[in-house]
Scaffold this motif. Structure first.
Motif, mmCIF file in Angstrom:
data_model
loop_
_atom_site.group_PDB
_atom_site.id
_atom_site.type_symbol
_atom_site.label_atom_id
_atom_site.label_comp_id
_atom_site.label_asym_id
_atom_site.label_seq_id
_atom_site.Cartn_x
_atom_site.Cartn_y
_atom_site.Cartn_z
ATOM 1 N N LEU A 17 0.719 -1.048 -7.877
ATOM 2 C CA LEU A 17 -0.739 -1.044 -7.720
ATOM 3 C C LEU A 17 -1.438 -0.281 -8.842
ATOM 4 O O LEU A 17 -2.636 -0.469 -9.057
ATOM 5 N N GLY A 18 -0.712 0.563 -9.556
ATOM 6 C CA GLY A 18 -1.292 1.244 -10.705
ATOM 7 C C GLY A 18 -1.346 0.375 -11.941
ATOM 8 O O GLY A 18 -1.935 0.772 -12.959
ATOM 9 N N ASN A 19 -0.748 -0.811 -11.874
ATOM 10 C CA ASN A 19 -0.696 -1.709 -13.017
ATOM 11 C C ASN A 19 -1.596 -2.923 -12.860
ATOM 12 O O ASN A 19 -1.527 -3.857 -13.653
ATOM 13 N N VAL A 20 -2.444 -2.930 -11.845
ATOM 14 C CA VAL A 20 -3.284 -4.098 -11.585
ATOM 15 C C VAL A 20 -4.719 -3.678 -11.304
ATOM 16 O O VAL A 20 -4.987 -2.547 -10.908
ATOM 17 N N LEU A 21 -5.615 -4.609 -11.527
ATOM 18 C CA LEU A 21 -7.006 -4.424 -11.159
ATOM 19 C C LEU A 21 -7.627 -5.806 -10.963
ATOM 20 O O LEU A 21 -7.164 -6.785 -11.542
ATOM 21 N N ALA A 30 0.830 -1.209 0.000
ATOM 22 C CA ALA A 30 0.000 0.000 0.000
ATOM 23 C C ALA A 30 0.861 1.253 0.000
ATOM 24 O O ALA A 30 0.554 2.234 -0.699
ATOM 25 N N LEU A 31 1.952 1.243 0.751
ATOM 26 C CA LEU A 31 2.838 2.397 0.792
ATOM 27 C C LEU A 31 3.571 2.595 -0.531
ATOM 28 O O LEU A 31 4.037 3.700 -0.824
ATOM 29 N N SER A 32 3.676 1.553 -1.337
ATOM 30 C CA SER A 32 4.334 1.713 -2.637
ATOM 31 C C SER A 32 3.544 2.639 -3.552
ATOM 32 O O SER A 32 4.095 3.200 -4.507
ATOM 33 N N THR A 45 -9.094 4.613 -7.277
ATOM 34 C CA THR A 45 -8.071 3.567 -7.311
ATOM 35 C C THR A 45 -7.932 2.935 -8.683
ATOM 36 O O THR A 45 -7.609 1.761 -8.791
ATOM 37 N N GLY A 46 -8.181 3.688 -9.745
ATOM 38 C CA GLY A 46 -8.082 3.129 -11.081
ATOM 39 C C GLY A 46 -6.645 2.878 -11.494
ATOM 40 O O GLY A 46 -5.702 3.430 -10.926
ATOM 41 N N PRO A 47 -6.451 2.029 -12.520
ATOM 42 C CA PRO A 47 -5.099 1.790 -13.022
ATOM 43 C C PRO A 47 -4.510 3.059 -13.631
ATOM 44 O O PRO A 47 -5.237 3.970 -14.042
ATOM 45 N N ALA A 85 -4.739 -9.448 -1.606
ATOM 46 C CA ALA A 85 -5.682 -8.849 -0.664
ATOM 47 C C ALA A 85 -5.640 -7.327 -0.732
ATOM 48 O O ALA A 85 -6.672 -6.662 -0.605
ATOM 49 N N THR A 86 -4.444 -6.768 -0.933
ATOM 50 C CA THR A 86 -4.312 -5.324 -1.040
ATOM 51 C C THR A 86 -5.048 -4.801 -2.264
ATOM 52 O O THR A 86 -5.762 -3.793 -2.203
ATOM 53 N N VAL A 87 -4.890 -5.482 -3.395
ATOM 54 C CA VAL A 87 -5.560 -5.063 -4.634
ATOM 55 C C VAL A 87 -7.072 -5.128 -4.467
ATOM 56 O O VAL A 87 -7.798 -4.180 -4.801
ATOM 57 N N LEU A 88 -7.573 -6.237 -3.926
ATOM 58 C CA LEU A 88 -9.013 -6.365 -3.749
ATOM 59 C C LEU A 88 -9.554 -5.309 -2.800
ATOM 60 O O LEU A 88 -10.623 -4.739 -3.031
ATOM 61 N N SER A 89 -8.817 -5.023 -1.739
ATOM 62 C CA SER A 89 -9.261 -4.013 -0.782
ATOM 63 C C SER A 89 -9.349 -2.641 -1.434
ATOM 64 O O SER A 89 -10.308 -1.893 -1.207
ATOM 65 N N GLN A 90 -8.362 -2.300 -2.251
ATOM 66 C CA GLN A 90 -8.353 -0.982 -2.875
ATOM 67 C C GLN A 90 -9.484 -0.814 -3.882
ATOM 68 O O GLN A 90 -9.870 0.308 -4.207
#
Length: 331
Positions: A255-259, A112-114, A312-314, A216-221
């Motif tokens: 995190l900007g490269n995943v969904l 998340a901090l990344s 939280t979009g890519p 889990a981080t991706v799903l949460s965001q």
């Protein structure tokens, strides 16, 4: 069977950025003296200023025992398996491996901090949103501070004013971890009976396996939902990469490269049957033909429609680069 991962992280005496030094001192004392409990309590009182409460000391001792750093041997304390492993080389990398393996949420916090700096309140909410089984009071910052202080002591996180951010070492860790921790057994994270939680499910069919805490981080965001199909069951969701995993290793933990996409929609995305443009509009391959009601409704009939991502979009530039590869997508 792997030991249960710990939900509570306990601070060490000596200050918020000195946890590692304090841990080293405790383990070296235990290794050399094999003390009784009274001797271990007395050593704490003689080593650290303003430390007198036996209960406070034993709470930390119990935590070190739960992690596996120390263990009881009759009336005495000895090094546990994790303590022996760490003291055998006493490197930060070994200690970090132990801490992120044995404690819930440390890896997801680093992911998340990344994406950018966070306040302690944002850290607290991120941890609880991603790992609801942690169960602490969201109005109290203490648990979040203990986690950030451990990561600061390990050199992965730094504090500037009220903001916490990754150090260069922290970024190196997240770049490696998404693949390094893929397929790790996380079943003890949650008490859910079916085991199908965001943190525990491992993709095995279409998606490449990634660290369960990254998943889990991706799903949460994304509020645990596929933005295209609105499927919201964690066992039916994959982590999809916009820029391919194999070709863009530097963006695997970005995190900007995943969904999150449903398994079917992930397969359709990877097979270039649809995409999302830099304005977050759904674009559909004109050769995509299907009789499936679900695919008709969620893809073909939604062509040109806006996909809702909230905040939280890519990353649009990643979508643009991805779409430049699609022969059927002409401006």
């Amino acid at each position: 069977m792997s030991p249960e991962r710990l939900r509570s992280i306990v601070p060490m005496f000596g200050g918020g950025t000195s946890y590692v030094e304090t841990l080293d001192a405790i383990l070296e004392f235990v290794d050399e003296h094999q003390p009784t409990t009274d001797e271990l309590v007395g050593w704490h009182r003689g080593t650290f200023a303003r430390v007198s409460s036996r209960d406070s000391i034993l709470r930390r001792v119990d935590y070190l025992e739960d992690v596996g750093f120390i263990r009881r041997a009759g009336d005495y304390w000895q090094l546990g398996p994790e303590g022996e492993a760490y003291l055998s080389d006493q490197t930060t990398s070994t200690l970090l491996e132990i801490m992120v393996r044995r404690n819930v949420g440390l890896r997801s916090l680093l992911y998340a901090l990344s994406a950018g700096p966070m306040t302690i309140d944002e850290v607290s909410h991120q941890q609880l949103d991603t790992h609801p089984e942690l169960g602490w009071n969201p109005s109290s910052p203490d648990m979040a501070k203990q986690r950030t202080n451990w990561l600061r002591s390990l050199g992965l996180v730094e504090k500037d004013g009220s903001l916490y951010s990754l150090t260069d070492e922290g970024r190196k860790f997240t770049d490696r971890a998404v693949e390094q921790w893929a397929g790790t057994e996380e079943a003890s994270v949650s008490n859910a009976g079916d085991g199908l939680t965001a943190a525990t499910y491992e993709t095995t069919v279409v998606a490449r396996s990634v660290d369960p805490e990254f998943r889990a981080t991706v799903l949460s965001q994304h509020d645990g939902m596929c933005p295209v199909s609105h499927v919201d069951h964690p066992a039916l969701l994959d982590v999809a990469h916009v820029l391919p995993w194999s070709e863009y290793p530097d963006h695997r933990a970005d995190l900007g490269n995943v969904l999150p996409l449903s398994k079917t929609h992930h397969a359709a995305f990877d097979r270039e049957l649809f995409t999302i443009d830099a304005d977050y509009r759904l674009r559909v391959n004109p050769e995509f033909d299907t009789q499936s009601d679900i695919l008709q409704r969620t893809i073909i009939e939604q062509a040109g429609e806006q996909v809702s991502f909230g905040d939280t979009g890519p990353e649009p530039t990643y979508l643009q680069e991805h779409n430049q590869r699609l022969a059927w997508l002409a401006d």
